[in-house]
Write a protein that holds these residues in place. Structure first.
Motif, PDB file in Angstrom:
ATOM      1  N   THR A  35       8.048   1.696  20.964  1.00  0.00           N
ATOM      2  CA  THR A  35       8.562   2.189  18.942  1.00  0.00           C
ATOM      3  C   THR A  35       8.062   1.814  18.139  1.00  0.00           C
ATOM      4  OG1 THR A  35      10.717   3.232  20.454  1.00  0.00           O
ATOM      5  CG2 THR A  35      10.733   2.616  17.745  1.00  0.00           C
ATOM      6  N   PRO A  36       7.029   1.944  17.337  1.00  0.00           N
ATOM      7  CA  PRO A  36       6.550   1.736  16.076  1.00  0.00           C
ATOM      8  C   PRO A  36       7.794   0.412  15.526  1.00  0.00           C
ATOM      9  CG  PRO A  36       6.044   3.467  15.873  1.00  0.00           C
ATOM     10  CD  PRO A  36       7.051   3.763  17.314  1.00  0.00           C
ATOM     11  N   MET A  37       6.834  -1.027  14.852  1.00  0.00           N
ATOM     12  CA  MET A  37       7.925  -1.579  14.117  1.00  0.00           C
ATOM     13  C   MET A  37       8.053  -1.706  13.408  1.00  0.00           C
ATOM     14  SD  MET A  37       6.563  -5.349  15.756  1.00  0.00           S
ATOM     15  CE  MET A  37       4.533  -5.234  15.341  1.00  0.00           C
ATOM     16  N   THR A  38       9.164  -1.865  12.294  1.00  0.00           N
ATOM     17  CA  THR A  38       9.737  -2.142  10.936  1.00  0.00           C
ATOM     18  C   THR A  38       8.778  -3.405  10.179  1.00  0.00           C
ATOM     19  OG1 THR A  38      11.273  -3.507  11.026  1.00  0.00           O
ATOM     20  CG2 THR A  38      11.779  -1.105  11.212  1.00  0.00           C
ATOM     21  N   GLU A  39       8.400  -2.954   9.223  1.00  0.00           N
ATOM     22  CA  GLU A  39       7.827  -4.057   8.337  1.00  0.00           C
ATOM     23  C   GLU A  39       8.126  -5.105   8.630  1.00  0.00           C
ATOM     24  OE1 GLU A  39       5.959  -4.832   3.420  1.00  0.00           O
ATOM     25  OE2 GLU A  39       6.445  -2.551   4.509  1.00  0.00           O
ATOM     26  N   LYS A  40       9.942  -5.149   8.546  1.00  0.00           N
ATOM     27  CA  LYS A  40      10.324  -6.885   9.185  1.00  0.00           C
ATOM     28  C   LYS A  40      10.460  -7.064  10.284  1.00  0.00           C
ATOM     29  CE  LYS A  40      14.825  -8.461   8.590  1.00  0.00           C
ATOM     30  NZ  LYS A  40      16.316  -8.089   8.075  1.00  0.00           N
ATOM     31  N   GLN A  41       9.845  -6.412  11.149  1.00  0.00           N
ATOM     32  CA  GLN A  41      10.193  -6.793  12.582  1.00  0.00           C
ATOM     33  C   GLN A  41       8.050  -7.140  12.288  1.00  0.00           C
ATOM     34  OE1 GLN A  41      10.892  -3.440  15.088  1.00  0.00           O
ATOM     35  NE2 GLN A  41      12.442  -3.955  15.247  1.00  0.00           N
ATOM     36  N   ALA A  42       7.545  -6.626  12.248  1.00  0.00           N
ATOM     37  CA  ALA A  42       6.508  -7.361  11.511  1.00  0.00           C
ATOM     38  C   ALA A  42       6.196  -8.112  11.333  1.00  0.00           C
ATOM     39  CB  ALA A  42       5.296  -5.891  11.053  1.00  0.00           C
ATOM     40  N   ASP A  43       6.796  -8.748  10.051  1.00  0.00           N
ATOM     41  CA  ASP A  43       6.703  -9.903   9.819  1.00  0.00           C
ATOM     42  C   ASP A  43       7.115 -11.012  10.103  1.00  0.00           C
ATOM     43  OD1 ASP A  43       5.412  -8.752   7.937  1.00  0.00           O
ATOM     44  OD2 ASP A  43       7.096  -8.763   6.133  1.00  0.00           O
ATOM     45  N   TRP A  44       8.202 -10.526  10.938  1.00  0.00           N
ATOM     46  CA  TRP A  44       9.441 -11.625  11.851  1.00  0.00           C
ATOM     47  C   TRP A  44       8.168 -12.173  12.610  1.00  0.00           C
ATOM     48  CZ3 TRP A  44      13.619 -11.281  15.403  1.00  0.00           C
ATOM     49  CH2 TRP A  44      14.564 -12.524  15.678  1.00  0.00           C
ATOM     50  N   LEU A  45       6.887 -11.275  13.506  1.00  0.00           N
ATOM     51  CA  LEU A  45       6.499 -11.310  15.038  1.00  0.00           C
ATOM     52  C   LEU A  45       5.381 -12.090  14.201  1.00  0.00           C
ATOM     53  CD1 LEU A  45       4.909 -10.684  17.450  1.00  0.00           C
ATOM     54  CD2 LEU A  45       4.839  -9.100  16.629  1.00  0.00           C
ATOM     55  N   GLY A  53       1.290 -21.485  16.192  1.00  0.00           N
ATOM     56  CA  GLY A  53      -0.209 -21.342  16.927  1.00  0.00           C
ATOM     57  C   GLY A  53      -0.906 -20.369  16.722  1.00  0.00           C
ATOM     58  N   LEU A  54      -0.670 -19.083  16.690  1.00  0.00           N
ATOM     59  CA  LEU A  54      -1.381 -18.233  17.578  1.00  0.00           C
ATOM     60  C   LEU A  54      -1.756 -17.656  16.849  1.00  0.00           C
ATOM     61  CD1 LEU A  54       0.823 -17.414  20.853  1.00  0.00           C
ATOM     62  CD2 LEU A  54      -0.686 -18.823  20.626  1.00  0.00           C
ATOM     63  N   PRO A  55      -3.304 -16.924  16.660  1.00  0.00           N
ATOM     64  CA  PRO A  55      -4.032 -15.509  16.401  1.00  0.00           C
ATOM     65  C   PRO A  55      -2.906 -14.477  15.085  1.00  0.00           C
ATOM     66  CG  PRO A  55      -4.722 -15.512  17.789  1.00  0.00           C
ATOM     67  CD  PRO A  55      -3.942 -16.495  17.626  1.00  0.00           C
ATOM     68  N   PRO A  56      -2.697 -14.249  13.553  1.00  0.00           N
ATOM     69  CA  PRO A  56      -2.138 -13.193  13.980  1.00  0.00           C
ATOM     70  C   PRO A  56      -2.641 -11.459  14.521  1.00  0.00           C
ATOM     71  CG  PRO A  56      -3.271 -13.861  11.652  1.00  0.00           C
ATOM     72  CD  PRO A  56      -3.951 -14.729  12.648  1.00  0.00           C
ATOM     73  N   LEU A  57      -2.341 -10.603  14.190  1.00  0.00           N
ATOM     74  CA  LEU A  57      -2.387  -9.456  14.698  1.00  0.00           C
ATOM     75  C   LEU A  57      -2.643  -8.604  13.401  1.00  0.00           C
ATOM     76  CD1 LEU A  57       0.700  -8.258  17.248  1.00  0.00           C
ATOM     77  CD2 LEU A  57      -1.743  -9.579  17.639  1.00  0.00           C
ATOM     78  N   SER A  58      -3.448  -7.218  13.377  1.00  0.00           N
ATOM     79  CA  SER A  58      -3.481  -6.975  12.388  1.00  0.00           C
ATOM     80  C   SER A  58      -3.113  -5.770  12.164  1.00  0.00           C
ATOM     81  CB  SER A  58      -5.455  -6.052  12.795  1.00  0.00           C
ATOM     82  OG  SER A  58      -5.029  -5.041  13.622  1.00  0.00           O
TER      83      SER A  58
END
Length: 64
Positions: A35-45, A53-58
């Motif tokens: 299921t696609p993430m919500t904006e809040k979930q994407a921010d938490w990830l 110290g891992l690179p962000p996702l686009s």
């Protein structure tokens, strides 16, 4: 495997800094749920990736 699931697994494997139970549960959900993430979930990830110290996702990879 999706980029989100791959990132979540990397975080779970690294466990650095140690994950809270809530963060671990969230990451496990990302691995198995397409299921696609919500904006809040994407921010938490993004926060968890940064702390480890891992690179962000686009934005495209996160579905935003």
């Amino acid at each position: 495997m999706t980029p989100v699931a791959t990132a979540a697994l990397a975080l779970l494997r690294a466990n650095n800094p140690p994950m809270t139970r809530k963060a671990g549960s969230f990451l496990g959900q990302l691995v198995v749920d397409v299921t696609p993430m919500t904006e809040k979930q994407a921010d938490w990830l993004a926060t968890l990736l940064d702390r480890a110290g891992l690179p962000p996702l686009s934005q495209e990879d996160t579905g935003r």
